[in-house]
Design a protein around this motif. Structure first.
Motif, PDB file in Angstrom:
ATOM      1  N   PHE A 109      55.566 148.648  -5.807  1.00 37.10           N
ATOM      2  CA  PHE A 109      54.422 148.108  -5.055  1.00 37.10           C
ATOM      3  C   PHE A 109      54.906 147.249  -3.887  1.00 37.10           C
ATOM      4  CE2 PHE A 109      51.750 148.085  -9.214  1.00 37.10           C
ATOM      5  CZ  PHE A 109      51.642 149.465  -9.143  1.00 37.10           C
ATOM      6  N   ASP A 110      55.937 146.447  -4.148  1.00 38.83           N
ATOM      7  CA  ASP A 110      56.440 145.539  -3.116  1.00 38.83           C
ATOM      8  C   ASP A 110      57.055 146.319  -1.959  1.00 38.83           C
ATOM      9  OD1 ASP A 110      56.970 142.787  -2.288  1.00 38.83           O
ATOM     10  OD2 ASP A 110      59.089 143.284  -2.571  1.00 38.83           O
ATOM     11  N   LYS A 111      57.816 147.365  -2.283  1.00 38.25           N
ATOM     12  CA  LYS A 111      58.410 148.190  -1.238  1.00 38.25           C
ATOM     13  C   LYS A 111      57.331 148.903  -0.423  1.00 38.25           C
ATOM     14  CE  LYS A 111      61.755 151.943  -0.473  1.00 38.25           C
ATOM     15  NZ  LYS A 111      62.709 152.876  -1.102  1.00 38.25           N
ATOM     16  N   SER A 112      56.322 149.413  -1.121  1.00 32.76           N
ATOM     17  CA  SER A 112      55.221 150.103  -0.438  1.00 32.76           C
ATOM     18  C   SER A 112      54.457 149.153   0.471  1.00 32.76           C
ATOM     19  CB  SER A 112      54.277 150.714  -1.480  1.00 32.76           C
ATOM     20  OG  SER A 112      53.138 151.268  -0.878  1.00 32.76           O
ATOM     21  N   ARG A 113      54.276 147.921   0.025  1.00 32.63           N
ATOM     22  CA  ARG A 113      53.517 146.944   0.814  1.00 32.63           C
ATOM     23  C   ARG A 113      54.292 146.512   2.061  1.00 32.63           C
ATOM     24  NH1 ARG A 113      49.176 143.813  -0.870  1.00 32.63           N
ATOM     25  NH2 ARG A 113      48.789 141.893   0.297  1.00 32.63           N
ATOM     26  N   THR A 126      38.949 154.259  -5.252  1.00 31.42           N
ATOM     27  CA  THR A 126      39.514 153.593  -6.429  1.00 31.42           C
ATOM     28  C   THR A 126      38.885 154.095  -7.716  1.00 31.42           C
ATOM     29  OG1 THR A 126      39.908 151.611  -5.095  1.00 31.42           O
ATOM     30  CG2 THR A 126      39.975 151.359  -7.484  1.00 31.42           C
ATOM     31  N   HIS A 127      37.541 154.244  -7.722  1.00 32.32           N
ATOM     32  CA  HIS A 127      36.873 154.667  -8.960  1.00 32.32           C
ATOM     33  C   HIS A 127      37.228 156.111  -9.319  1.00 32.32           C
ATOM     34  CE1 HIS A 127      34.028 156.252  -5.931  1.00 32.32           C
ATOM     35  NE2 HIS A 127      33.698 157.139  -6.859  1.00 32.32           N
ATOM     36  N   ALA A 129      44.804 148.227  -9.533  1.00 33.50           N
ATOM     37  CA  ALA A 129      44.759 146.918  -8.883  1.00 33.50           C
ATOM     38  C   ALA A 129      45.422 146.963  -7.509  1.00 33.50           C
ATOM     39  CB  ALA A 129      45.432 145.871  -9.765  1.00 33.50           C
ATOM     40  N   THR A 130      46.547 147.629  -7.418  1.00 33.57           N
ATOM     41  CA  THR A 130      47.234 147.682  -6.117  1.00 33.57           C
ATOM     42  C   THR A 130      46.471 148.543  -5.114  1.00 33.57           C
ATOM     43  OG1 THR A 130      49.451 147.825  -5.151  1.00 33.57           O
ATOM     44  CG2 THR A 130      48.757 149.698  -6.479  1.00 33.57           C
ATOM     45  N   VAL A 131      45.808 149.605  -5.575  1.00 36.45           N
ATOM     46  CA  VAL A 131      44.975 150.413  -4.686  1.00 36.45           C
ATOM     47  C   VAL A 131      43.772 149.604  -4.210  1.00 36.45           C
ATOM     48  CG1 VAL A 131      43.463 152.450  -4.594  1.00 36.45           C
ATOM     49  CG2 VAL A 131      45.709 152.618  -5.659  1.00 36.45           C
ATOM     50  N   SER A 132      43.317 148.681  -5.038  1.00 37.98           N
ATOM     51  CA  SER A 132      42.180 147.829  -4.671  1.00 37.98           C
ATOM     52  C   SER A 132      42.568 146.743  -3.683  1.00 37.98           C
ATOM     53  CB  SER A 132      41.569 147.198  -5.927  1.00 37.98           C
ATOM     54  OG  SER A 132      41.115 148.189  -6.821  1.00 37.98           O
ATOM     55  N   GLY A 133      43.860 146.637  -3.374  1.00 37.39           N
ATOM     56  CA  GLY A 133      44.305 145.669  -2.380  1.00 37.39           C
ATOM     57  C   GLY A 133      44.973 144.435  -2.936  1.00 37.39           C
ATOM     58  N   GLN A 134      45.222 144.402  -4.237  1.00 33.99           N
ATOM     59  CA  GLN A 134      45.878 143.239  -4.832  1.00 33.99           C
ATOM     60  C   GLN A 134      47.360 143.202  -4.454  1.00 33.99           C
ATOM     61  OE1 GLN A 134      44.342 140.871  -6.418  1.00 33.99           O
ATOM     62  NE2 GLN A 134      42.334 141.840  -6.716  1.00 33.99           N
TER      63      GLN A 134
END
Length: 283
Positions: free
Chosen positions: A86-90, A140-141, A247-252
């Motif tokens: 997630f961190d690398k993707s962000r 997301t859903h 959660a990460t797809v939701s922007g967290q």
């Protein structure tokens, strides 16, 4: 270890109580009765189940003896792996993780977590959904619904060995009766040989009933329950991944996304917040 300890307690309690009551252990040693019951149980098990289920049962029992890999350490590695991805993707963009998810064996991130790499089905679950995220803008859903459907399917697969063993446990008392009936049939041949010979033959026949019930309720039935618990711990890893990815797809942020995943884990194996944070930083 618990499987072995429990089996020792069952054996010691039953046989110890029998001996304290004045019983003779040699009377219980009836190899032909064991052959009938165990042979019929194994044969019925093979008839009733496909080959992959048979293999999963034996591998599942071995995992019970050696210890489940899905412990706190495993879950911390899983969450750390998700955090790094997630961190690398962000920081570098979604496209930066394509090489990692297309070839996890050669990925610097995935290779740091050999325990997770051994779980091929879970690894495929992670990479498939990361690939879906990087390929398009799925709502997301919709993503969550797709993941839940796959988890439901995986749950049925994981619980199948436990159900198969439970059915054999239910059949063992009946197979014990089969062995006892055959023993009584043999006893009919000794009706002219006196009460002592008849008594020994009847006792040997009744041991068949005892062994069927004892094995069914004392060993095989509890083993099926243990397999079911092991399946639940593995399934929690999938739910952890689902919660973190949604959660990460939701922007967290990555740290918060893995917190969603951590909360999906069972409390007895869930790492603490600071414990997980230290583990992530250590990696």
């Amino acid at each position: 270890m618990l499987l072995i300890i429990g089996a020792i307690i069952v054996i010691a309690s039953v046989l110890g109580g029998y001996m304290l009551h004045g019983g003779n252990l040699l009377v219980l040693w009836q190899p032909t009765e064991l052959l009938i019951i165990l042979g019929a149980a194994v044969g019925a098990f093979i008839i009733a189940n496909p080959l992959h289920t048979v293999k999963e049962v034996f591998s599942g029992v071995m995992r019970l003896l050696t210890g489940s890999p899905f412990n706190k350490s495993y879950y911390m590695d899983l969450l750390s792996l998700l955090y790094e991805i997630f961190d690398k993707s962000r920081k570098q963009g979604v496209m930066s993780i394509e090489e990692d998810i297309d070839n996890p064996e050669a990925s610097e991130i995935f290779s740091r977590y050999p325990a997770v790499m051994k779980s091929k089905e879970l690894l495929a679950f992670i990479t498939d959904y990361l690939r879906i995220i990087s390929a398009g803008n799925m709502a997301t859903h919709e993503l969550e619904g797709m993941m839940e459907n796959e988890i439901d399917s995986r749950q049925r697969e994981l619980e199948e060995p436990a159900h198969a063993v439970n059915k054999i446990a239910d059949a063992l008392p009946g197979l014990g009766i089969v062995a006892a009936v055959l023993g009584i049939v043999i006893t009919m041949n000794f009706l002219t040989e006196g009460p002592e010979r008849i008594g020994l033959s009847v006792a040997a026949a009744l041991v068949g009933t005892f062994l069927g019930i004892w094995m069914g309720y004392g060993f095989v039935g509890p083993t099926s329950i243990a397999l079911e618990h092991a399946a639940k711990y593995e399934l929690k890893a999938y739910e952890c991944v689902k919660s973190a990815i949604v959660a990460t797809v939701s922007g967290q942020a990555p740290q918060m996304a893995i917190e969603f995943g951590r909360k999906a884990l069972p409390t007895d194996k869930r790492p603490g917040f600071q414990e997980l944070n230290d583990h992530v930083r250590g990696k």
